[in-house]
Design an enzyme around this catalytic site. Structure first.
Site, PDB file in Angstrom:
ATOM      1  N   HIS A   1       9.128  -3.134   3.480  1.00  0.00           N
ATOM      2  CA  HIS A   1       9.482  -3.616   1.982  1.00  0.00           C
ATOM      3  C   HIS A   1       9.809  -4.047   1.142  1.00  0.00           C
ATOM      4  O   HIS A   1      10.397  -4.823   0.251  1.00  0.00           O
ATOM      5  CB  HIS A   1       8.354  -1.874   0.621  1.00  0.00           C
ATOM      6  CG  HIS A   1       7.203  -2.622   2.234  1.00  0.00           C
ATOM      7  ND1 HIS A   1       7.159  -0.691   2.443  1.00  0.00           N
ATOM      8  CD2 HIS A   1       5.682  -2.615   2.419  1.00  0.00           C
ATOM      9  CE1 HIS A   1       5.846  -0.766   3.614  1.00  0.00           C
ATOM     10  NE2 HIS A   1       5.031  -1.715   3.210  1.00  0.00           N
TER      11      HIS A   1
ATOM     12  N   ALA B   1       3.693   4.099   0.611  1.00  0.00           N
ATOM     13  CA  ALA B   1       5.019   4.756   1.831  1.00  0.00           C
ATOM     14  C   ALA B   1       5.702   3.628   2.515  1.00  0.00           C
ATOM     15  O   ALA B   1       5.894   2.803   3.478  1.00  0.00           O
ATOM     16  CB  ALA B   1       4.580   4.948   3.285  1.00  0.00           C
ATOM     17  N   LEU B   2       6.549   3.272   1.450  1.00  0.00           N
ATOM     18  CA  LEU B   2       7.520   2.177   1.795  1.00  0.00           C
ATOM     19  C   LEU B   2       8.716   1.964   2.620  1.00  0.00           C
ATOM     20  O   LEU B   2       9.170   3.332   2.673  1.00  0.00           O
ATOM     21  CB  LEU B   2       8.220   2.068  -0.139  1.00  0.00           C
ATOM     22  CG  LEU B   2       6.770   1.706  -1.269  1.00  0.00           C
ATOM     23  CD1 LEU B   2       8.255   1.066  -2.484  1.00  0.00           C
ATOM     24  CD2 LEU B   2       6.177   0.049  -0.639  1.00  0.00           C
ATOM     25  N   HIS B   3       8.725   0.967   3.046  1.00  0.00           N
ATOM     26  CA  HIS B   3      10.424   1.121   4.124  1.00  0.00           C
ATOM     27  C   HIS B   3      10.759   0.037   3.698  1.00  0.00           C
ATOM     28  O   HIS B   3      10.656  -0.361   2.898  1.00  0.00           O
ATOM     29  CB  HIS B   3       9.586   1.618   5.881  1.00  0.00           C
ATOM     30  CG  HIS B   3       8.716   0.202   6.385  1.00  0.00           C
ATOM     31  ND1 HIS B   3       8.651  -1.264   5.771  1.00  0.00           N
ATOM     32  CD2 HIS B   3       7.324   0.608   5.868  1.00  0.00           C
ATOM     33  CE1 HIS B   3       8.103  -1.081   6.762  1.00  0.00           C
ATOM     34  NE2 HIS B   3       7.380  -0.783   6.458  1.00  0.00           N
TER      35      HIS B   3
ATOM     36  N   SER C   1       4.102   1.664   7.723  1.00  0.00           N
ATOM     37  CA  SER C   1       3.651   3.069   7.387  1.00  0.00           C
ATOM     38  C   SER C   1       3.426   3.947   8.746  1.00  0.00           C
ATOM     39  O   SER C   1       3.802   4.701   8.985  1.00  0.00           O
ATOM     40  CB  SER C   1       3.258   2.770   6.025  1.00  0.00           C
ATOM     41  OG  SER C   1       3.226   1.448   5.264  1.00  0.00           O
TER      42      SER C   1
ATOM     43  N   LYS D   1       5.050  -9.376   9.235  1.00  0.00           N
ATOM     44  CA  LYS D   1       4.500  -8.599  10.253  1.00  0.00           C
ATOM     45  C   LYS D   1       3.296  -8.766  10.460  1.00  0.00           C
ATOM     46  O   LYS D   1       2.318  -7.914  11.459  1.00  0.00           O
ATOM     47  CB  LYS D   1       5.555  -7.066   9.474  1.00  0.00           C
ATOM     48  CG  LYS D   1       4.798  -6.080  10.128  1.00  0.00           C
ATOM     49  CD  LYS D   1       4.814  -5.555  10.729  1.00  0.00           C
ATOM     50  CE  LYS D   1       3.853  -4.246  11.407  1.00  0.00           C
ATOM     51  NZ  LYS D   1       2.414  -3.884  11.026  1.00  0.00           N
TER      52      LYS D   1
ATOM     53  N   GLN E   1      -2.852 -11.857   7.398  1.00  0.00           N
ATOM     54  CA  GLN E   1      -2.991 -11.793   6.925  1.00  0.00           C
ATOM     55  C   GLN E   1      -2.241 -12.621   5.599  1.00  0.00           C
ATOM     56  O   GLN E   1      -2.581 -13.314   4.869  1.00  0.00           O
ATOM     57  CB  GLN E   1      -2.633 -10.524   6.218  1.00  0.00           C
ATOM     58  CG  GLN E   1      -2.601 -10.399   4.768  1.00  0.00           C
ATOM     59  CD  GLN E   1      -1.966  -8.954   4.477  1.00  0.00           C
ATOM     60  OE1 GLN E   1      -2.439  -8.233   4.292  1.00  0.00           O
ATOM     61  NE2 GLN E   1      -0.882  -8.443   4.140  1.00  0.00           N
TER      62      GLN E   1
ATOM     63  N   MET F   1       0.356  -1.750   0.061  1.00  0.00           N
ATOM     64  CA  MET F   1      -0.110  -0.518  -0.030  1.00  0.00           C
ATOM     65  C   MET F   1       0.930   1.075   0.038  1.00  0.00           C
ATOM     66  O   MET F   1       0.487   1.927   0.082  1.00  0.00           O
ATOM     67  CB  MET F   1      -0.974  -0.245   0.886  1.00  0.00           C
ATOM     68  CG  MET F   1      -1.591  -0.659   0.865  1.00  0.00           C
ATOM     69  SD  MET F   1      -3.612  -0.873   2.292  1.00  0.00           S
ATOM     70  CE  MET F   1      -2.653  -1.012   3.480  1.00  0.00           C
TER      71      MET F   1
ATOM     72  N   GLY G   1       4.737 -10.093   4.315  1.00  0.00           N
ATOM     73  CA  GLY G   1       6.011 -10.245   5.624  1.00  0.00           C
ATOM     74  C   GLY G   1       4.975 -11.175   6.831  1.00  0.00           C
ATOM     75  O   GLY G   1       3.702 -11.392   6.739  1.00  0.00           O
TER      76      GLY G   1
HETATM   77  P1  AMP Z   1       1.530  -2.600   3.478  1.00  0.00           P
HETATM   78  O1  AMP Z   1       1.685  -1.874   2.807  1.00  0.00           O
HETATM   79  O2  AMP Z   1       1.364  -2.673   4.891  1.00  0.00           O
HETATM   80  O3  AMP Z   1       0.191  -3.629   2.582  1.00  0.00           O
HETATM   81  O4  AMP Z   1       2.943  -4.476   3.326  1.00  0.00           O
HETATM   82  C1  AMP Z   1       2.997  -4.797   2.661  1.00  0.00           C
HETATM   83  C2  AMP Z   1       3.535  -6.306   2.378  1.00  0.00           C
HETATM   84  O5  AMP Z   1       5.067  -5.419   2.939  1.00  0.00           O
HETATM   85  C3  AMP Z   1       2.681  -6.966   3.844  1.00  0.00           C
HETATM   86  O6  AMP Z   1       2.975  -8.113   3.324  1.00  0.00           O
HETATM   87  C4  AMP Z   1       3.541  -7.092   4.843  1.00  0.00           C
HETATM   88  O7  AMP Z   1       3.199  -7.875   6.142  1.00  0.00           O
HETATM   89  C5  AMP Z   1       4.789  -6.656   4.740  1.00  0.00           C
HETATM   90  N1  AMP Z   1       5.475  -5.733   5.600  1.00  0.00           N
HETATM   91  C6  AMP Z   1       5.135  -4.862   6.074  1.00  0.00           C
HETATM   92  N2  AMP Z   1       5.824  -4.116   7.073  1.00  0.00           N
HETATM   93  C7  AMP Z   1       7.124  -5.585   6.720  1.00  0.00           C
HETATM   94  C8  AMP Z   1       7.783  -5.474   8.319  1.00  0.00           C
HETATM   95  N3  AMP Z   1       8.738  -4.337   8.905  1.00  0.00           N
HETATM   96  N4  AMP Z   1       8.668  -6.752   7.713  1.00  0.00           N
HETATM   97  C9  AMP Z   1       8.791  -7.417   6.380  1.00  0.00           C
HETATM   98  N5  AMP Z   1       7.330  -7.375   6.211  1.00  0.00           N
HETATM   99  C10 AMP Z   1       6.924  -6.365   5.913  1.00  0.00           C
END
Ligand code: AMP
Length: 286
Positions: A40, A35-37, A191, A154, A158, A33, A152
């Site tokens: 991601h 706001a990458l860190h 994010s 995390k 999900q 979604m 992830g």
């Molecule tokens: P999101 O943008 O939050 O929907 O996350 C996209 C993907 O990145 C999902 O599969 C999350 O589980 C994974 N993700 C988000 N934060 C982390 C993290 N700190 N460590 C590992 N994977 C992550």
């Protein structure tokens, strides 16, 4: 290394992928979604290592937000995201608009029975959340048709829901899980961390610290006692409010009453720090 291609329509995404699919090349896919860190980006780099082509999608999926305020405040910065992706081995960024994904607001329902998996914890406190996640992930997997899709730990629940969906629907993509990436003090990268105040950010490590203590105490303590201890410990600082803290079977996510009920377990929690809702988990060694 080729330049990263940015695409916003489904038709163009499929066309762009076709030559690679024809040659039977491996396509890795990381749905996000934005706001990458670093969390991601770790997924992106893993995909780059294991595939010929890596695709990332950025789509803030409104139907998985149960709280309109959370959706409105969700951080968005596509140009910065695109720069990070280019530098980390992404070949194509798929950034569809709302109308492209859900024309005239129509969503393609995925009719699946998940048992308790989508009803406890996140499912209980964020009604409709997993329904929205399942719809968007199914749609994105249909569009990209990847060899491997990366998720992830995390978002542990999900990951389990998507793994079950793959199995039930016989989806082709391998679902690859990736360890949670953390800040130096242990806070799981998210994010939403951007929304913490400086003071809140300084104390946010408490969540992972308590999860680690729970892992350390393990089966020496009865499940209910450990759970109560953890909730109390997190809330010792009044800025924290625990929404749930569960110790659950790793596969079904059914909350445990006794250690004997599962061969593998995971401790999962959702905590409000101020008005920011954070989730985290650790796998337990039984
Ligand atoms: P999101 O943008 O939050 O929907 O996350 C996209 C993907 O990145 C999902 O599969 C999350 O589980 C994974 N993700 C988000 N934060 C982390 C993290 N700190 N460590 C590992 N994977 C992550």
């Amino acid at each position: 290394m080729q330049d990263m291609k940015e695409i916003s329509t489904i038709k163009e995404a499929k066309q762009w992928l076709k030559p690679y699919q024809k040659k039977n090349l491996k396509i890795g896919f990381v749905p996000t979604m934005g706001a990458l860190h670093e969390g991601h980006l770790r997924l992106i780099r893993q995909s780059e290592n294991e595939n010929d082509i890596t695709v990332c999608s950025i789509f803030v999926n409104p139907i998985q937000f149960n709280n309109p305020d959370d959706l409105a405040k969700y951080p968005r910065n596509i140009s910065l995201d695109a720069r990070l992706l280019t530098g980390n081995g992404c070949d194509m960024l798929f950034c569809p608009g709302l109308e492209e994904m859900y024309p005239e607001g129509k969503t393609e329902n995925v009719d699946l029975e998940f048992g308790l998996l989508d009803k406890v914890m996140e499912g209980k406190f964020r009604p409709g959340h997993f329904k929205g996640v399942v719809i968007v992930v199914k749609k994105l997997l249909d569009i990209i048709n990847p060899t491997n899709a990366y998720f992830g730990k995390k978002d542990f629940q999900q990951l389990m829901v998507i793994t079950r969906m793959k199995k039930e629907l016989g989806l082709k993509a391998n679902i690859i899980d990736c360890e949670t990436v953390r800040e130096d003090d242990g806070l799981a990268m998210s994010s939403r961390n951007l929304r913490l105040t400086i003071g809140e950010r300084q104390v946010a490590r408490r969540i992972f610290e308590v999860l680690c203590k729970v892992r350390e105490k393990g089966t020496k303590t009865p499940v209910w006692e450990l759970r109560e201890w953890a909730i109390k410990k997190i809330q010792e600082d009044s800025r924290f409010r625990v929404e749930y803290f569960e110790i659950a079977d790793r596969e079904t996510l059914v909350p445990l009453e006794n250690w004997g009920q599962a061969s593998q377990a995971v401790a999962l929690t959702a905590v409000f720090l101020g008005d920011v809702r954070l989730i985290d988990n650790v796998e337990l060694f039984l």
